[in-house]
Scaffold this active site. Structure first.
Site, PDB file in Angstrom:
ATOM      1  N   ASP A  41       0.806  -1.218   0.000  1.00  0.00           N
ATOM      2  CA  ASP A  41       0.000   0.000   0.000  1.00  0.00           C
ATOM      3  C   ASP A  41       0.842   1.273   0.000  1.00  0.00           C
ATOM      4  O   ASP A  41       0.635   2.158  -0.850  1.00  0.00           O
ATOM      5  CB  ASP A  41      -0.958  -0.031   1.200  1.00  0.00           C
ATOM      6  N   VAL A  69      -5.209   2.255  -0.525  1.00  0.00           N
ATOM      7  CA  VAL A  69      -5.044   1.421  -1.712  1.00  0.00           C
ATOM      8  C   VAL A  69      -5.466  -0.023  -1.416  1.00  0.00           C
ATOM      9  O   VAL A  69      -6.164  -0.651  -2.213  1.00  0.00           O
ATOM     10  CB  VAL A  69      -3.599   1.475  -2.228  1.00  0.00           C
ATOM     11  N   ASP A  70      -5.062  -0.550  -0.275  1.00  0.00           N
ATOM     12  CA  ASP A  70      -5.487  -1.894   0.113  1.00  0.00           C
ATOM     13  C   ASP A  70      -7.010  -1.988   0.158  1.00  0.00           C
ATOM     14  O   ASP A  70      -7.611  -2.948  -0.353  1.00  0.00           O
ATOM     15  CB  ASP A  70      -4.930  -2.256   1.494  1.00  0.00           C
ATOM     16  N   LEU A  71      -7.633  -1.002   0.783  1.00  0.00           N
ATOM     17  CA  LEU A  71      -9.086  -1.033   0.935  1.00  0.00           C
ATOM     18  C   LEU A  71      -9.793  -0.861  -0.405  1.00  0.00           C
ATOM     19  O   LEU A  71     -10.796  -1.525  -0.677  1.00  0.00           O
ATOM     20  CB  LEU A  71      -9.521   0.057   1.915  1.00  0.00           C
ATOM     21  N   GLY A  74      -9.606  -4.138  -2.341  1.00  0.00           N
ATOM     22  CA  GLY A  74     -10.552  -5.102  -1.790  1.00  0.00           C
ATOM     23  C   GLY A  74     -11.978  -4.813  -2.206  1.00  0.00           C
ATOM     24  O   GLY A  74     -12.738  -5.727  -2.552  1.00  0.00           O
TER      25      GLY A  74
END
Length: 309
Positions: A41, A69-71, A74
């Site tokens: 991220d 970015v991770d969220l 997902g």
């Protein structure tokens, strides 16, 4: 990494041969065209421009306070899987879904990227702290005992602000329009700061309420969790040691929704139950344990016992 999919036997083509209507989804740093790129991220935030536009104008590039970015990646997997399920219900065909963290992050540059082709000034697409680039004054201002953010999105809002007695001194003919306020933004922020820092947050907020100016105190996370509209929507779980752990609220309410969830299982804790659910019998599960293919604490314990005998 996409370069590992085939090695591990989990690539789309291999699995589709077993289940032709498979919906297959993966997240990687930059998608299958860049199979060896590592996805972190912070690195993606840096590469795609998030850090360059975050932080004070006179300070260093800054990471967002949450892993955006991770969220985002997902959420894209979740949304695209449901889209694929709906499409499969009509066509009978599966799908391959490759989510690139970089591409997903870049899709959120909608308020900045188009400005480049409209001959924007450099200051319009770089760090500006808590300011709004187009509507002045929108900023976080220090108070005697904290800080408050308020947003002026129109000339009418500016007139309402400067009708408040303590803010009248900041009104000038140039500042009557947003165009003029953008030109004089630095001086405006300095003038407003000189006023707000002399008064407690509660007093400034009371003034803004009366003037119908959008505003908010700048809360800590613990303070935010105490807001009634959030506190009554929190979810929770119980840890193995009996501790109650508060979790974020669901993004949207729906009928019959749960607010209490089981604690996440340990690594492999539910492997055997899942295998039984899909039809594996005792003998097959035992063979998986013997070969070390069945992961989890029980499998590890069984292998250690066998080795000691």
């Amino acid at each position: 990494m996409p370069s590992r999919y085939r090695e591990l036997g989990i690539d789309y083509d291999t699995l589709r041969a077993v289940k032709p209507d498979l919906i297959w989804a993966a997240i990687s740093a930059m998608g299958p065209d860049y199979p060896d790129a590592a996805g972190y991220d912070p690195a993606i935030q840096a590469m795609v421009g998030y850090m360059e536009v975050t932080g004070p104008s006179d300070g260093p590039p800054t990471l967002a306070g949450i892993p955006l970015v991770d969220l985002k990646a997902g959420d894209e997997v979740y949304a695209n899987i449901w889209k694929a399920i709906a499409e499969r219900a009509m066509s009978g065909e599966g799908s391959r879904i490759d989510v690139s963290m970089m591409q997903a992050a870049a899709s959120w540059l909608i308020t900045l990227l188009p400005l480049i082709d409209f001959d924007c000034e450099p200051w319009e697409i770089t760090r500006c702290g808590n300011e709004h680039r187009k509507f002045v004054p929108t900023n976080a201002y220090p108070t005697k005992d904290g800080a408050v953010l308020f947003a002026i999105g129109s000339d009418m809002g500016w007139r309402r602000l400067t009708d408040v007695p303590k803010f009248r001194p900041v009104a000038t003919p140039l500042r009557a329009t947003n165009v003029g306020r953008v030109q004089d933004r630095a001086a405006i922020h300095a003038d407003i700061t000189a006023i707000t820092r002399q008064h407690p947050t509660a007093e400034i907020i009371a003034d803004l309420v009366r003037a119908k100016i959008p505003h908010a105190p700048i809360n800590t996370v613990p303070q935010a969790m105490q807001i009634e509209a959030i506190a009554r929507k929190l979810t929770a779980t119980t840890a193995p040691d009996g501790r109650r752990v508060r979790l974020p609220p669901m993004a949207v309410d729906h009928a019959g929704m749960r607010r209490d969830y089981a604690f996440p299982p340990r690594y492999g804790e539910q492997s055997e139950a899942i295998l039984r659910e899909v039809g594996y019998g005792d003998a097959e599960i035992a063979r998986l344990r013997e070969t070390g293919a069945l992961a989890g604490p029980d499998a590890v314990k069984a292998r250690k016992t066998d080795a000691s005998q």
